[in-house]
Design a protein around this motif. Sequence first.
Motif, PDB file in Angstrom:
ATOM      1  N   ALA A 149      29.003 -13.364  15.175  1.00 53.27           N
ATOM      2  CA  ALA A 149      27.908 -14.168  15.507  1.00 53.27           C
ATOM      3  C   ALA A 149      26.694 -13.208  15.738  1.00 53.27           C
ATOM      4  N   PRO A 150      25.082 -13.179  16.146  1.00 51.21           N
ATOM      5  CA  PRO A 150      24.868 -11.885  15.880  1.00 51.21           C
ATOM      6  C   PRO A 150      25.149 -11.552  17.187  1.00 51.21           C
ATOM      7  N   TYR A 151      25.093 -11.989  18.228  1.00 54.05           N
ATOM      8  CA  TYR A 151      25.642 -10.809  19.982  1.00 54.05           C
ATOM      9  C   TYR A 151      26.787 -11.270  20.444  1.00 54.05           C
ATOM     10  N   PRO A 152      27.687 -10.675  21.107  1.00 53.04           N
ATOM     11  CA  PRO A 152      28.689 -11.510  22.079  1.00 53.04           C
ATOM     12  C   PRO A 152      28.541 -12.451  22.180  1.00 53.04           C
ATOM     13  N   ILE A 153      29.107 -14.219  22.000  1.00 48.27           N
ATOM     14  CA  ILE A 153      29.187 -15.267  22.564  1.00 48.27           C
ATOM     15  C   ILE A 153      30.250 -15.806  23.030  1.00 48.27           C
ATOM     16  N   LEU A 154      29.908 -16.665  24.558  1.00 52.13           N
ATOM     17  CA  LEU A 154      31.164 -17.580  25.421  1.00 52.13           C
ATOM     18  C   LEU A 154      30.561 -19.019  24.918  1.00 52.13           C
ATOM     19  N   HIS A 155      31.365 -19.396  24.256  1.00 53.89           N
ATOM     20  CA  HIS A 155      30.622 -20.815  24.379  1.00 53.89           C
ATOM     21  C   HIS A 155      31.443 -21.783  25.041  1.00 53.89           C
ATOM     22  N   LEU A 156      31.167 -22.088  25.644  1.00 55.69           N
ATOM     23  CA  LEU A 156      31.809 -23.134  26.431  1.00 55.69           C
ATOM     24  C   LEU A 156      31.649 -24.852  26.012  1.00 55.69           C
ATOM     25  N   LEU A 157      32.366 -25.454  26.520  1.00 52.51           N
ATOM     26  CA  LEU A 157      32.785 -26.573  25.107  1.00 52.51           C
ATOM     27  C   LEU A 157      33.813 -27.581  26.421  1.00 52.51           C
ATOM     28  N   ARG A 158      33.447 -28.822  26.170  1.00 57.88           N
ATOM     29  CA  ARG A 158      33.854 -29.985  26.688  1.00 57.88           C
ATOM     30  C   ARG A 158      35.066 -30.280  25.530  1.00 57.88           C
ATOM     31  N   GLU A 159      36.241 -30.525  26.613  1.00 58.51           N
ATOM     32  CA  GLU A 159      37.375 -30.885  25.446  1.00 58.51           C
ATOM     33  C   GLU A 159      37.167 -32.041  25.164  1.00 58.51           C
ATOM     34  N   ASP A 160      36.509 -33.479  26.429  1.00 63.60           N
ATOM     35  CA  ASP A 160      36.818 -34.527  26.082  1.00 63.60           C
ATOM     36  C   ASP A 160      35.967 -34.738  24.801  1.00 63.60           C
ATOM     37  N   VAL A 184      17.272 -12.862  20.724  1.00 63.79           N
ATOM     38  CA  VAL A 184      17.459 -13.772  20.554  1.00 63.79           C
ATOM     39  C   VAL A 184      18.186 -14.912  20.419  1.00 63.79           C
ATOM     40  N   VAL A 185      17.943 -15.869  20.899  1.00 66.71           N
ATOM     41  CA  VAL A 185      18.376 -17.514  21.354  1.00 66.71           C
ATOM     42  C   VAL A 185      17.953 -17.563  19.874  1.00 66.71           C
ATOM     43  N   GLU A 186      16.832 -17.112  18.995  1.00 73.26           N
ATOM     44  CA  GLU A 186      15.614 -17.807  17.699  1.00 73.26           C
ATOM     45  C   GLU A 186      17.257 -16.914  16.489  1.00 73.26           C
ATOM     46  N   ALA A 187      17.590 -15.456  16.799  1.00 71.77           N
ATOM     47  CA  ALA A 187      18.462 -15.496  15.998  1.00 71.77           C
ATOM     48  C   ALA A 187      19.976 -16.052  16.419  1.00 71.77           C
ATOM     49  N   VAL A 188      20.314 -16.719  17.274  1.00 71.84           N
ATOM     50  CA  VAL A 188      21.565 -17.082  17.932  1.00 71.84           C
ATOM     51  C   VAL A 188      21.730 -18.749  16.705  1.00 71.84           C
ATOM     52  N   ARG A 189      20.268 -19.220  16.822  1.00 71.62           N
ATOM     53  CA  ARG A 189      19.856 -21.308  16.253  1.00 71.62           C
ATOM     54  C   ARG A 189      19.827 -20.856  14.766  1.00 71.62           C
ATOM     55  N   HIS A 190      19.134 -19.182  14.287  1.00 76.29           N
ATOM     56  CA  HIS A 190      19.286 -19.197  13.286  1.00 76.29           C
ATOM     57  C   HIS A 190      20.917 -19.396  12.530  1.00 76.29           C
ATOM     58  N   TRP A 191      21.725 -18.159  13.068  1.00 72.94           N
ATOM     59  CA  TRP A 191      23.401 -18.518  12.761  1.00 72.94           C
ATOM     60  C   TRP A 191      24.170 -19.900  12.652  1.00 72.94           C
ATOM     61  N   TYR A 230      21.159 -23.132  25.923  1.00 70.59           N
ATOM     62  CA  TYR A 230      21.198 -21.617  25.592  1.00 70.59           C
ATOM     63  C   TYR A 230      21.087 -20.607  26.715  1.00 70.59           C
ATOM     64  N   VAL A 231      22.300 -19.815  26.746  1.00 69.54           N
ATOM     65  CA  VAL A 231      21.412 -18.899  27.827  1.00 69.54           C
ATOM     66  C   VAL A 231      21.582 -17.359  27.569  1.00 69.54           C
ATOM     67  N   VAL A 232      20.700 -16.485  28.002  1.00 63.69           N
ATOM     68  CA  VAL A 232      20.037 -14.821  27.391  1.00 63.69           C
ATOM     69  C   VAL A 232      21.665 -14.844  28.946  1.00 63.69           C
ATOM     70  N   SER A 233      22.384 -13.945  28.860  1.00 61.70           N
ATOM     71  CA  SER A 233      22.768 -13.166  29.916  1.00 61.70           C
ATOM     72  C   SER A 233      21.662 -11.836  29.910  1.00 61.70           C
ATOM     73  N   PRO A 234      21.927 -11.033  31.718  1.00 59.40           N
ATOM     74  CA  PRO A 234      20.899 -10.138  31.795  1.00 59.40           C
ATOM     75  C   PRO A 234      22.546  -9.227  32.125  1.00 59.40           C
ATOM     76  N   ALA A 235      23.416  -9.622  32.046  1.00 61.64           N
ATOM     77  CA  ALA A 235      24.356  -8.773  32.503  1.00 61.64           C
ATOM     78  C   ALA A 235      24.893  -7.525  31.625  1.00 61.64           C
ATOM     79  N   THR A 236      24.937  -6.551  31.802  1.00 60.26           N
ATOM     80  CA  THR A 236      24.814  -5.056  31.434  1.00 60.26           C
ATOM     81  C   THR A 236      26.511  -4.530  31.811  1.00 60.26           C
ATOM     82  N   ARG A 237      27.335  -5.540  32.946  1.00 64.16           N
ATOM     83  CA  ARG A 237      28.367  -5.282  33.083  1.00 64.16           C
ATOM     84  C   ARG A 237      28.614  -6.510  34.135  1.00 64.16           C
TER      85      ARG A 237
END
Length: 197
Positions: free
Chosen positions: A143-154, A18-25, A50-57
């Motif tokens: 993106a290859p998977y649903p992603i929540l991208h957390l960014l710093r405003e600064d 999963v991380v490899e696919a995201v890094r490629h993207w 990179y955090v791969v969530s195990p969440a299904t809900r």
Amino acid sequence: MPAFPDSADAADATDAQVVEAVRHWLSRAVIGLNLCPFAKSVYVKDQVRYVVSPATRAEDLLEELEGELRALADADPAQTDTTLLIVPHALADFLAYNDFLYFAERLLRSLRLAGTLQIASFHPDYQFEGTEADDIENYTNRAPYPILHLLREDSIARAAEAFPDAADIYERNQATMRRLGIDGYRRWMSEKSEDEG
């Protein structure tokens, strides 16, 4: 042919795949097509978590998101400037993902982190309002998977100072995608980037 030929099926993919696919993207689309001129520096400095969530809900994902927002807010920016929370096992439906973003933003405000952090959204079926599902313009946020991208405003503010034409990024990205077309984009994504060897 899928837009992301290197992404493994979510049900069978390991976290590493999963991380490899995201890094490629990130390398091919986001940086390679210059969709975000701010991305390259944190990528090459290895400041992306990179955090791969195990969440299904959604409920479990919201709890995980809270932990990641707190962790990023507390982290040293020189070590972790941004976090990609990758969701391979939930929110496959774009409308459900879009609905989840409301709760994600509400969580951000409840943690009093609005103005410190922000959440950007990427999804395999991302669709801007007023577009058709197959419109190439949507691929700027696919993106290859649903992603929540957390960014710093600064970090965003500093990057915007370094790129005076930052306000034109959206229009430039749309033009880039229209020039490529869907077939051209798929060909581009099927190739390896320099850092992938």
